[in-house]
Write a protein that holds these residues in place. Sequence first.
Motif, PDB file in Angstrom:
ATOM      1  N   GLY A  52      -0.968   5.545 -16.110  1.00  6.76           N
ATOM      2  CA  GLY A  52      -2.427   5.588 -16.135  1.00  6.76           C
ATOM      3  C   GLY A  52      -3.062   4.744 -15.055  1.00  6.76           C
ATOM      4  N   ILE A  53      -2.279   3.878 -14.429  1.00  7.34           N
ATOM      5  CA  ILE A  53      -2.815   3.092 -13.312  1.00  7.34           C
ATOM      6  C   ILE A  53      -2.824   3.997 -12.084  1.00  7.34           C
ATOM      7  CG2 ILE A  53      -2.363   1.178 -11.737  1.00  7.34           C
ATOM      8  CD1 ILE A  53      -1.233  -0.393 -14.029  1.00  7.34           C
ATOM      9  N   HIS A  54      -3.962   4.089 -11.453  1.00  3.85           N
ATOM     10  CA  HIS A  54      -4.088   4.934 -10.272  1.00  3.85           C
ATOM     11  C   HIS A  54      -3.688   4.166  -9.020  1.00  3.85           C
ATOM     12  CE1 HIS A  54      -5.972   8.098 -12.551  1.00  3.85           C
ATOM     13  NE2 HIS A  54      -6.740   7.189 -13.133  1.00  3.85           N
ATOM     14  N   ARG A  55      -3.176   4.900  -8.059  1.00  2.00           N
ATOM     15  CA  ARG A  55      -2.721   4.257  -6.814  1.00  2.00           C
ATOM     16  C   ARG A  55      -3.833   3.518  -6.100  1.00  2.00           C
ATOM     17  NH1 ARG A  55       1.872   7.864  -4.521  1.00  2.00           N
ATOM     18  NH2 ARG A  55       2.786   7.927  -6.553  1.00  2.00           N
ATOM     19  N   ALA A  56      -5.020   4.077  -6.084  1.00  2.00           N
ATOM     20  CA  ALA A  56      -6.137   3.403  -5.411  1.00  2.00           C
ATOM     21  C   ALA A  56      -6.388   2.038  -6.051  1.00  2.00           C
ATOM     22  CB  ALA A  56      -7.390   4.262  -5.469  1.00  2.00           C
ATOM     23  N   THR A  57      -6.213   1.948  -7.352  1.00  3.27           N
ATOM     24  CA  THR A  57      -6.386   0.678  -8.059  1.00  3.27           C
ATOM     25  C   THR A  57      -5.288  -0.302  -7.648  1.00  3.27           C
ATOM     26  OG1 THR A  57      -7.338   1.888  -9.907  1.00  3.27           O
ATOM     27  CG2 THR A  57      -6.640  -0.375 -10.341  1.00  3.27           C
ATOM     28  N   VAL A  58      -4.077   0.201  -7.480  1.00  2.00           N
ATOM     29  CA  VAL A  58      -2.968  -0.651  -7.048  1.00  2.00           C
ATOM     30  C   VAL A  58      -3.233  -1.183  -5.646  1.00  2.00           C
ATOM     31  CG1 VAL A  58      -0.513  -0.668  -6.433  1.00  2.00           C
ATOM     32  CG2 VAL A  58      -1.267   0.415  -8.556  1.00  2.00           C
ATOM     33  N   TYR A  59      -3.750  -0.333  -4.757  1.00  2.00           N
ATOM     34  CA  TYR A  59      -4.052  -0.774  -3.396  1.00  2.00           C
ATOM     35  C   TYR A  59      -5.127  -1.865  -3.406  1.00  2.00           C
ATOM     36  CZ  TYR A  59      -1.484   3.391  -1.862  1.00  2.00           C
ATOM     37  OH  TYR A  59      -0.522   4.343  -1.643  1.00  2.00           O
ATOM     38  N   ARG A  60      -6.139  -1.679  -4.235  1.00  2.00           N
ATOM     39  CA  ARG A  60      -7.180  -2.720  -4.354  1.00  2.00           C
ATOM     40  C   ARG A  60      -6.584  -4.002  -4.935  1.00  2.00           C
ATOM     41  NH1 ARG A  60     -10.211   1.757  -5.954  1.00  2.00           N
ATOM     42  NH2 ARG A  60     -10.014   1.227  -8.150  1.00  2.00           N
ATOM     43  N   ALA A  61      -5.662  -3.864  -5.879  1.00  2.00           N
ATOM     44  CA  ALA A  61      -5.007  -5.037  -6.465  1.00  2.00           C
ATOM     45  C   ALA A  61      -4.192  -5.771  -5.399  1.00  2.00           C
ATOM     46  CB  ALA A  61      -4.113  -4.623  -7.632  1.00  2.00           C
ATOM     47  N   LEU A  62      -3.488  -5.038  -4.550  1.00  2.59           N
ATOM     48  CA  LEU A  62      -2.725  -5.667  -3.464  1.00  2.59           C
ATOM     49  C   LEU A  62      -3.659  -6.459  -2.549  1.00  2.59           C
ATOM     50  CD1 LEU A  62      -0.131  -2.959  -2.406  1.00  2.59           C
ATOM     51  CD2 LEU A  62       0.385  -5.312  -3.055  1.00  2.59           C
ATOM     52  N   ASP A  63      -4.783  -5.866  -2.184  1.00  2.00           N
ATOM     53  CA  ASP A  63      -5.747  -6.559  -1.321  1.00  2.00           C
ATOM     54  C   ASP A  63      -6.260  -7.828  -1.985  1.00  2.00           C
ATOM     55  OD1 ASP A  63      -5.522  -4.715   0.725  1.00  2.00           O
ATOM     56  OD2 ASP A  63      -7.309  -3.579   0.113  1.00  2.00           O
ATOM     57  N   ALA A  64      -6.641  -7.720  -3.249  1.00  2.99           N
ATOM     58  CA  ALA A  64      -7.177  -8.877  -3.973  1.00  2.99           C
ATOM     59  C   ALA A  64      -6.119  -9.968  -4.115  1.00  2.99           C
ATOM     60  CB  ALA A  64      -7.686  -8.449  -5.350  1.00  2.99           C
ATOM     61  N   LEU A  65      -4.917  -9.594  -4.492  1.00  5.03           N
ATOM     62  CA  LEU A  65      -3.851 -10.584  -4.654  1.00  5.03           C
ATOM     63  C   LEU A  65      -3.522 -11.259  -3.326  1.00  5.03           C
ATOM     64  CD1 LEU A  65      -1.575  -8.596  -7.120  1.00  5.03           C
ATOM     65  CD2 LEU A  65      -2.921 -10.650  -7.652  1.00  5.03           C
ATOM     66  N   GLY A  66      -3.663 -10.514  -2.235  1.00  9.72           N
ATOM     67  CA  GLY A  66      -3.488 -11.106  -0.910  1.00  9.72           C
ATOM     68  C   GLY A  66      -4.573 -12.130  -0.616  1.00  9.72           C
ATOM     69  N   GLU A  67      -5.809 -11.800  -0.935  1.00  7.83           N
ATOM     70  CA  GLU A  67      -6.922 -12.732  -0.733  1.00  7.83           C
ATOM     71  C   GLU A  67      -6.735 -13.999  -1.550  1.00  7.83           C
ATOM     72  OE1 GLU A  67     -10.790 -11.011  -1.366  1.00  7.83           O
ATOM     73  OE2 GLU A  67     -10.215  -9.181  -0.296  1.00  7.83           O
ATOM     74  N   PHE A  68      -6.141 -13.872  -2.730  1.00  7.68           N
ATOM     75  CA  PHE A  68      -5.962 -15.012  -3.620  1.00  7.68           C
ATOM     76  C   PHE A  68      -4.690 -15.801  -3.313  1.00  7.68           C
ATOM     77  CE2 PHE A  68      -8.019 -11.957  -6.858  1.00  7.68           C
ATOM     78  CZ  PHE A  68      -9.267 -12.161  -6.307  1.00  7.68           C
ATOM     79  N   GLY A  69      -3.920 -15.359  -2.323  1.00 10.75           N
ATOM     80  CA  GLY A  69      -2.719 -16.090  -1.930  1.00 10.75           C
ATOM     81  C   GLY A  69      -1.510 -15.858  -2.811  1.00 10.75           C
ATOM     82  N   LEU A  70      -1.532 -14.806  -3.626  1.00 11.67           N
ATOM     83  CA  LEU A  70      -0.406 -14.521  -4.512  1.00 11.67           C
ATOM     84  C   LEU A  70       0.570 -13.518  -3.915  1.00 11.67           C
ATOM     85  CD1 LEU A  70      -2.399 -14.336  -7.861  1.00 11.67           C
ATOM     86  CD2 LEU A  70      -0.992 -16.230  -7.036  1.00 11.67           C
ATOM     87  N   VAL A  71       0.092 -12.716  -2.986  1.00  8.38           N
ATOM     88  CA  VAL A  71       0.910 -11.693  -2.331  1.00  8.38           C
ATOM     89  C   VAL A  71       0.675 -11.814  -0.832  1.00  8.38           C
ATOM     90  CG1 VAL A  71       1.141  -9.193  -1.978  1.00  8.38           C
ATOM     91  CG2 VAL A  71       0.908 -10.110  -4.285  1.00  8.38           C
ATOM     92  N   THR A  72       1.712 -11.549  -0.068  1.00  8.91           N
ATOM     93  CA  THR A  72       1.590 -11.526   1.383  1.00  8.91           C
ATOM     94  C   THR A  72       2.229 -10.252   1.906  1.00  8.91           C
ATOM     95  OG1 THR A  72       1.910 -12.812   3.413  1.00  8.91           O
ATOM     96  CG2 THR A  72       3.733 -12.789   1.834  1.00  8.91           C
ATOM     97  N   HIS A  73       1.917  -9.921   3.133  1.00  5.98           N
ATOM     98  CA  HIS A  73       2.482  -8.711   3.720  1.00  5.98           C
ATOM     99  C   HIS A  73       3.178  -9.043   5.040  1.00  5.98           C
ATOM    100  CE1 HIS A  73      -1.485  -9.086   5.559  1.00  5.98           C
ATOM    101  NE2 HIS A  73      -0.947  -8.488   6.613  1.00  5.98           N
ATOM    102  N   VAL A  74       4.055  -8.173   5.428  1.00  4.56           N
ATOM    103  CA  VAL A  74       4.817  -8.339   6.660  1.00  4.56           C
ATOM    104  C   VAL A  74       4.743  -7.035   7.440  1.00  4.56           C
ATOM    105  CG1 VAL A  74       7.097  -8.797   7.648  1.00  4.56           C
ATOM    106  CG2 VAL A  74       6.409  -9.935   5.532  1.00  4.56           C
ATOM    107  N   HIS A  75       4.426  -7.129   8.707  1.00  2.27           N
ATOM    108  CA  HIS A  75       4.399  -5.951   9.571  1.00  2.27           C
ATOM    109  C   HIS A  75       5.792  -5.750  10.141  1.00  2.27           C
ATOM    110  CE1 HIS A  75       0.065  -5.868   9.281  1.00  2.27           C
ATOM    111  NE2 HIS A  75       0.068  -7.161   9.529  1.00  2.27           N
ATOM    112  N   LEU A  76       6.384  -4.620   9.827  1.00  4.13           N
ATOM    113  CA  LEU A  76       7.746  -4.344  10.267  1.00  4.13           C
ATOM    114  C   LEU A  76       7.785  -3.360  11.433  1.00  4.13           C
ATOM    115  CD1 LEU A  76       9.571  -4.074   6.831  1.00  4.13           C
ATOM    116  CD2 LEU A  76       9.517  -6.019   8.392  1.00  4.13           C
ATOM    117  N   GLY A  77       6.723  -3.262  12.165  1.00  4.20           N
ATOM    118  CA  GLY A  77       6.689  -2.345  13.301  1.00  4.20           C
ATOM    119  C   GLY A  77       6.702  -0.905  12.819  1.00  4.20           C
ATOM    120  N   ARG A  78       7.601  -0.100  13.373  1.00  2.11           N
ATOM    121  CA  ARG A  78       7.684   1.320  13.015  1.00  2.11           C
ATOM    122  C   ARG A  78       7.955   1.523  11.523  1.00  2.11           C
ATOM    123  NH1 ARG A  78      12.267   3.303  16.593  1.00  2.11           N
ATOM    124  NH2 ARG A  78      12.721   1.101  16.676  1.00  2.11           N
ATOM    125  N   ALA A  79       8.566   0.547  10.893  1.00  2.58           N
ATOM    126  CA  ALA A  79       8.897   0.671   9.476  1.00  2.58           C
ATOM    127  C   ALA A  79       7.676   0.462   8.582  1.00  2.58           C
ATOM    128  CB  ALA A  79      10.001  -0.318   9.105  1.00  2.58           C
TER     129      ALA A  79
END
Length: 142
Positions: A52-79
């Motif tokens: 029941g959780i929609h993907r758009a909600t998950v994407y917003r959650a990722l953004d919010a968790l990143g802003e709050f310092g709980l999640v980070t992202h890594v750019h892997l180039g082509r990957a």
Amino acid sequence: MTSAVEVSAQRLRDRGERVTPARLAVVEVLAGTEEHLSAEQIGERAEQLRPGIHRATVYRALDALGEFGLVTHVHLGRAGTTYHLAGDLAPRHLHLRCSECGKVYDAPGDILESARKKVARELGFHLAPEQVALVGVCNDCQ
């Protein structure tokens, strides 16, 4: 021992932020794997955990968790971009990507510490190597 999900929920509460099913599902997915997951893969797994959780909600959650310092992202180039728990929620590590086969390897988070200190001391610049993949050629492809 307190789980990453419990710690994250408490940190969200302490900040006055909402503790939503999507945010908790994202943390649960990331805490449950050592894989390098894209936002799409996290969305798929979060939907499996909490139907029941929609993907758009998950994407917003990722953004919010990143802003709050709980999640980070890594750019892997082509990957593409992958996500990880941040700070003390996960062991600090760097990423090495083979330019030949594309495989991503984890490296100890302190392996570039002397270079990081030298750049800070000599150039006044603070590196964040956790945010990118260092590119080279792995043993198998050499």
